[in-house]
Design an enzyme around this catalytic site. Structure first.
Site, PDB file in Angstrom:
ATOM      1  N   GLU A 191     -15.563   4.243   4.496  1.00  0.00           N
ATOM      2  CA  GLU A 191     -14.195   3.859   4.369  1.00  0.00           C
ATOM      3  C   GLU A 191     -14.280   4.883   2.338  1.00  0.00           C
ATOM      4  O   GLU A 191     -15.537   5.160   2.178  1.00  0.00           O
ATOM      5  CB  GLU A 191     -13.525   3.144   4.041  1.00  0.00           C
ATOM      6  CG  GLU A 191     -13.644   2.261   5.222  1.00  0.00           C
ATOM      7  CD  GLU A 191     -13.312   0.229   5.031  1.00  0.00           C
ATOM      8  OE1 GLU A 191     -12.128   0.302   3.809  1.00  0.00           O
ATOM      9  OE2 GLU A 191     -12.992  -0.402   5.838  1.00  0.00           O
ATOM     10  N   SER A 236     -11.222  -0.983   1.149  1.00  0.00           N
ATOM     11  CA  SER A 236      -9.117  -2.137   1.092  1.00  0.00           C
ATOM     12  C   SER A 236      -9.128  -2.705  -0.430  1.00  0.00           C
ATOM     13  O   SER A 236      -8.599  -3.471  -0.418  1.00  0.00           O
ATOM     14  CB  SER A 236      -9.435  -2.048   2.445  1.00  0.00           C
ATOM     15  OG  SER A 236      -9.344  -2.867   3.012  1.00  0.00           O
ATOM     16  N   HIS A 248      -7.111   4.211   1.687  1.00  0.00           N
ATOM     17  CA  HIS A 248      -6.739   4.239   1.012  1.00  0.00           C
ATOM     18  C   HIS A 248      -6.813   5.058  -0.145  1.00  0.00           C
ATOM     19  O   HIS A 248      -6.677   5.425  -1.180  1.00  0.00           O
ATOM     20  CB  HIS A 248      -7.207   3.003   0.618  1.00  0.00           C
ATOM     21  CG  HIS A 248      -7.047   1.878   0.995  1.00  0.00           C
ATOM     22  ND1 HIS A 248      -5.539   0.995   0.974  1.00  0.00           N
ATOM     23  CD2 HIS A 248      -7.228   1.439   2.008  1.00  0.00           C
ATOM     24  CE1 HIS A 248      -5.110   0.177   1.976  1.00  0.00           C
ATOM     25  NE2 HIS A 248      -6.549   0.354   2.545  1.00  0.00           N
ATOM     26  N   ASP A 287     -12.893   6.955   6.965  1.00  0.00           N
ATOM     27  CA  ASP A 287     -11.692   6.272   7.002  1.00  0.00           C
ATOM     28  C   ASP A 287     -11.010   6.568   6.223  1.00  0.00           C
ATOM     29  O   ASP A 287     -11.188   5.968   4.626  1.00  0.00           O
ATOM     30  CB  ASP A 287     -12.134   4.747   7.292  1.00  0.00           C
ATOM     31  CG  ASP A 287     -10.266   3.657   7.706  1.00  0.00           C
ATOM     32  OD1 ASP A 287      -9.056   4.307   7.262  1.00  0.00           O
ATOM     33  OD2 ASP A 287     -10.333   2.951   7.699  1.00  0.00           O
ATOM     34  N   ASN A 294       0.835  -1.128  -0.129  1.00  0.00           N
ATOM     35  CA  ASN A 294       0.051   0.433   0.268  1.00  0.00           C
ATOM     36  C   ASN A 294       0.456   1.550   0.050  1.00  0.00           C
ATOM     37  O   ASN A 294       0.644   2.368   0.466  1.00  0.00           O
ATOM     38  CB  ASN A 294      -0.668   0.074   1.153  1.00  0.00           C
ATOM     39  CG  ASN A 294      -1.368  -1.357   1.400  1.00  0.00           C
ATOM     40  OD1 ASN A 294      -3.040  -1.592   0.148  1.00  0.00           O
ATOM     41  ND2 ASN A 294      -2.056  -1.795   2.645  1.00  0.00           N
ATOM     42  N   LYS A 339       0.394   3.977   4.780  1.00  0.00           N
ATOM     43  CA  LYS A 339       0.408   3.534   3.215  1.00  0.00           C
ATOM     44  C   LYS A 339       0.192   4.349   2.675  1.00  0.00           C
ATOM     45  O   LYS A 339       1.963   4.609   2.401  1.00  0.00           O
ATOM     46  CB  LYS A 339      -1.283   2.963   3.212  1.00  0.00           C
ATOM     47  CG  LYS A 339      -1.806   1.756   3.925  1.00  0.00           C
ATOM     48  CD  LYS A 339      -3.143   1.638   4.365  1.00  0.00           C
ATOM     49  CE  LYS A 339      -3.199   0.164   5.193  1.00  0.00           C
ATOM     50  NZ  LYS A 339      -4.690   0.149   5.490  1.00  0.00           N
ATOM     51  N   HIS A 381     -13.350  -1.938   6.969  1.00  0.00           N
ATOM     52  CA  HIS A 381     -12.549  -2.465   7.332  1.00  0.00           C
ATOM     53  C   HIS A 381     -12.534  -3.339   8.537  1.00  0.00           C
ATOM     54  O   HIS A 381     -13.070  -3.367   9.666  1.00  0.00           O
ATOM     55  CB  HIS A 381     -11.314  -1.840   7.554  1.00  0.00           C
ATOM     56  CG  HIS A 381     -10.305  -2.254   7.358  1.00  0.00           C
ATOM     57  ND1 HIS A 381      -8.779  -2.143   8.876  1.00  0.00           N
ATOM     58  CD2 HIS A 381      -8.777  -2.878   7.072  1.00  0.00           C
ATOM     59  CE1 HIS A 381      -8.155  -2.781   9.158  1.00  0.00           C
ATOM     60  NE2 HIS A 381      -7.627  -2.710   7.964  1.00  0.00           N
TER      61      HIS A 381
HETATM   62  C1  PLP Z   1      -4.980  -0.159   6.147  1.00  0.00           C
HETATM   63  C2  PLP Z   1      -6.140  -0.130   7.473  1.00  0.00           C
HETATM   64  C3  PLP Z   1      -6.502   0.242   8.416  1.00  0.00           C
HETATM   65  C4  PLP Z   1      -4.884  -0.067   9.824  1.00  0.00           C
HETATM   66  O1  PLP Z   1      -4.205   1.254   9.369  1.00  0.00           O
HETATM   67  P1  PLP Z   1      -2.914   0.535   9.723  1.00  0.00           P
HETATM   68  O2  PLP Z   1      -2.322   1.873  10.115  1.00  0.00           O
HETATM   69  O3  PLP Z   1      -1.835  -0.619   9.010  1.00  0.00           O
HETATM   70  O4  PLP Z   1      -3.129   0.391  11.383  1.00  0.00           O
HETATM   71  C5  PLP Z   1      -7.455   0.980   9.102  1.00  0.00           C
HETATM   72  N1  PLP Z   1      -8.929   1.321   7.745  1.00  0.00           N
HETATM   73  C6  PLP Z   1      -8.463   0.687   6.447  1.00  0.00           C
HETATM   74  C7  PLP Z   1      -9.805   1.476   5.988  1.00  0.00           C
HETATM   75  C8  PLP Z   1      -7.087  -0.250   6.263  1.00  0.00           C
HETATM   76  O5  PLP Z   1      -6.993  -0.511   4.744  1.00  0.00           O
END
Ligand code: PLP
Length: 398
Positions: A182, A186, A214, A211, A50, A245, A136
């Site tokens: 989101e 993801s 991505h 969230d 990512n 990411k 997620h």
């Molecule tokens: C990867 C991810 C997280 C967690 O983030 P990290 O920093 O890897 O713990 C949270 N939400 C989504 C949608 C993700 O893809």
């Protein structure tokens, strides 16, 4: 004594749902060195990470981290409420606030920790959480941990969400209602209909948590995310993201109002009861945000989109008729269906020199196993072309 875990593992293997670590002996990047079980090292083209902007091994981030280590050492000592907030945390939160255009920000040691601390701080067991079905694991776990009444709405289904909102307002009068979704999903790479969600949340006087894991670094001017791209940043109560990411380093954050952030400092347990992120990591995140906010950063993001568009053109059709839909992110799911078939396809690609992960239950629903291909700005065009050729060859045979 029977080995219970060995039995459980055997059942996982029988369902083609077992997972295994693999070792790499290089930094993350478009090519990685994978060490086999025979200890033989192979250079493979990497479509699994990512690290969308290729920042994980960027010299700007490395130098910022090294300078911070030289000045501040490695450990943060304790949680920030106990042993103090270091300069790098202050700088990071200031940089995030400015970049995201919110009143305040709070950083956590991971995106997972941000979700786990924040959601239970926002709702209690008398409140209602409405969560998109494809959210997620961190959001699902956090929503369960909070103990609020949890309703899942079908993916991006506004009609169903609206009927849940009506139910919440009817059956739980006066309670808080939190919608969680989101920007970019993801494992599917599609986007939330954010403007419509904002309209619904305002109509029903609910809170909205988004969230952007991505989306930051990928979408919107200077990678500020979908909320900025869609012009609704001020209407979103809780903006979550990760530094792990596109920003190339590690950690999570929440952006929002000053009072929200003050509340989280008082109530987010993953913030209060966990040691602060190492100062060097925070310093590298500041360098990442500064880079994104610069014209070089915007240039890098536009390069990523050129690669994404190339991939969209070249990738053969899977079972989901993806071609008909607009390309929304750097994530390309290639739906296979059967778990073992997804593993076999990933193994075939591996033997041809590519790392492409097979994603299976419980990350995605049973029977919707897939390859998850991620494109980064650091990929060369010929690497993308080579992968698409290999995909075509290997999928023609099934
Ligand atoms: C990867 C991810 C997280 C967690 O983030 P990290 O920093 O890897 O713990 C949270 N939400 C989504 C949608 C993700 O893809």
């Amino acid at each position: 004594m029977q080995d219970l875990f060995a039995q459980q593992l055997k059942a996982l293997r029988a369902a083609a749902l077992d997972r295994h670590l693999f070792e790499i002996s290089s930094p993350q990047g478009p090519e990685i060195t994978v060490v086999g079980r025979d200890r033989r090292a192979r250079r493979l083209i990497n479509f699994s990470s990512n690290d969308y902007l290729g920042l994980a091994n960027d010299s700007r981030l490395r130098e910022a981290a090294i300078a911070a280590i030289n000045e501040f050492g490695v450990g943060a000592g304790a949680s920030r409420l106990i042993s103090g907030t270091q300069l790098q945390h202050v700088r990071l939160e200031r940089a995030l606030t400015k970049w995201k255009g919110t009143e305040a920000a709070l950083c956590f040691s991971s995106g997972y920790a941000a979700a786990l601390g924040t959601i239970p701080a926002l709702v209690t067991k008398n409140d209602v959480v409405l969560l998109d079905k494809l959210c997620h694991a961190s959001l699902i776990d956090a929503a369960k941990l909070g103990g609020a009444r949890l309703r899942i709405f079908p993916h991006n289904n506004l009609r169903k969400l609206e009927s849940h909102l009506q139910w919440a307002r009817r059956e739980h009068t006066g309670k808080r209602v939190l919608i969680i979704t989101e920007s970019v999903f993801s494992m599917d790479g599609d986007r939330a209909p954010l403007r419509d969600l904002v309209q619904l949340k305002e109509q029903f006087d609910a809170l909205l948590m988004l969230d952007e894991a991505h989306a930051v670094g990928v979408i919107g001017p200077h990678g500020r995310g979908l909320a900025t791209e869609d012009g609704v940043s001020d209407n979103i109560d809780v903006q979550m993201g990760t530094l792990s990411k596109a920003l190339g380093t590690s950690g999570g954050y929440i952006c929002g109002s000053r009072s929200l952030i003050e509340w989280l400092i008082n109530r987010a347990r993953s913030f209060i009861y966990s040691t602060a992120p190492p100062p060097a990591i925070a310093a590298s995140a500041v360098a990442a945000v500064d880079f994104l906010a610069s014209s070089d950063g915007e240039q890098r993001r536009l390069q990523l989109w050129e690669k994404i568009r190339l991939m969209h053109q070249l990738l053969p059709e899977d079972r989901s008729n993806r071609k008909s839909s607009a390309v929304g992110s750097a994530i390309f799911p290639w739906i296979v269906g059967d778990e073992q078939a997804a593993l076999d396809l990933a193994a075939a690609l591996n033997s041809e020199g590519f790392v492409v992960p097979a994603i299976r239950y419980p990350t995605v629903p049973k029977g919707s196993a897939r390859l998850r291909i991620t494109i980064t700005a650091a990929h060369q065009e010929d690497q993308i072309e080579a992968l698409c050729h290999a995909m075509r060859r290997n999928s023609a045979s099934d």
